[in-house]
Design a protein around this motif. Structure first.
Motif, PDB file in Angstrom:
ATOM      1  N   LEU A 121      -3.166   0.477  -3.997  1.00 28.29           N
ATOM      2  CA  LEU A 121      -2.928  -0.893  -3.549  1.00 28.29           C
ATOM      3  C   LEU A 121      -2.328  -1.670  -4.708  1.00 28.29           C
ATOM      4  O   LEU A 121      -2.907  -1.728  -5.789  1.00 28.29           O
ATOM      5  CB  LEU A 121      -4.240  -1.542  -3.100  1.00 28.29           C
ATOM      6  CG  LEU A 121      -4.161  -2.990  -2.634  1.00 28.29           C
ATOM      7  CD1 LEU A 121      -3.342  -3.098  -1.352  1.00 28.29           C
ATOM      8  CD2 LEU A 121      -5.561  -3.542  -2.416  1.00 28.29           C
ATOM      9  N   ILE A 134       0.855  -1.188   0.000  1.00 29.53           N
ATOM     10  CA  ILE A 134       0.000   0.000   0.000  1.00 29.53           C
ATOM     11  C   ILE A 134       0.888   1.234   0.000  1.00 29.53           C
ATOM     12  O   ILE A 134       1.888   1.275   0.700  1.00 29.53           O
ATOM     13  CB  ILE A 134      -0.982  -0.031   1.189  1.00 29.53           C
ATOM     14  CG1 ILE A 134      -2.088   0.948   0.970  1.00 29.53           C
ATOM     15  CG2 ILE A 134      -0.304   0.171   2.496  1.00 29.53           C
ATOM     16  CD1 ILE A 134      -3.400   0.520   1.563  1.00 29.53           C
ATOM     17  N   VAL A 185      -8.393  -3.666   4.216  1.00 26.80           N
ATOM     18  CA  VAL A 185      -7.526  -2.499   4.398  1.00 26.80           C
ATOM     19  C   VAL A 185      -8.193  -1.602   5.420  1.00 26.80           C
ATOM     20  O   VAL A 185      -9.340  -1.197   5.252  1.00 26.80           O
ATOM     21  CB  VAL A 185      -7.331  -1.730   3.069  1.00 26.80           C
ATOM     22  CG1 VAL A 185      -6.497  -0.473   3.296  1.00 26.80           C
ATOM     23  CG2 VAL A 185      -6.704  -2.630   2.010  1.00 26.80           C
TER      24      VAL A 185
END
Length: 140
Positions: A122, A45, A111
């Protein structure tokens, strides 16, 4: 499984009833995936920011789960690590999470923001395992 890049934003995300714990900010987003062979899946991320929002997610808690419904999920992997510097934060949240995935298993990636929610990118990559990686799969 091809590499993947997804833009996300969890400012208005919420936590569902019966969502598995632990949860940090409760700004959770979910992603579903399967693989067709054994291999390592990595999620990374990265904070993102555009001219409109201008607020990137700086720290995320990534968890991977298996199961068939929200109330019966099993934790497979997470990026939360215990740190010895508990005066600052008892946990570290590396930007990447890697785990071994098995073919045709349904996986769910969650997430969650560790602190403030925001915009993110992502990334997903997959490295297949060698076909003869285990003794019982030795080639002759």
């Amino acid at each position: 499984m091809p590499a993947l890049s997804v833009n996300g934003y969890n400012l208005y995300a919420t936590t569902q009833t019966n969502e598995p714990v632990p949860i940090y900010a409760g700004k959770t987003l979910w992603y579903y995936f399967t693989v067709e062979q054994n291999g390592s899946v990595t999620f990374q991320i990265q904070p993102s920011s555009d001219n409109y929002v201008n607020h990137g997610l700086t720290s995320a808690y990534l968890t991977v789960w298996t199961g068939t419904n929200l109330g019966q999920l099993t934790l497979v992997a997470q990026n939360r690590m215990v740190t010895t510097n508990r005066d600052v934060n008892p946990y570290l949240f590396p930007a990447a999470l890697t785990f071994l995935a098995h073919p045709y298993t349904s996986y769910f990636l969650r997430v969650d923001a560790v602190s403030a929610p925001g915009e993110f990118v992502l990334l997903r990559t997959f490295e297949p395992s060698a076909p003869n990686d285990n003794l019982n799969e030795a080639l002759s």
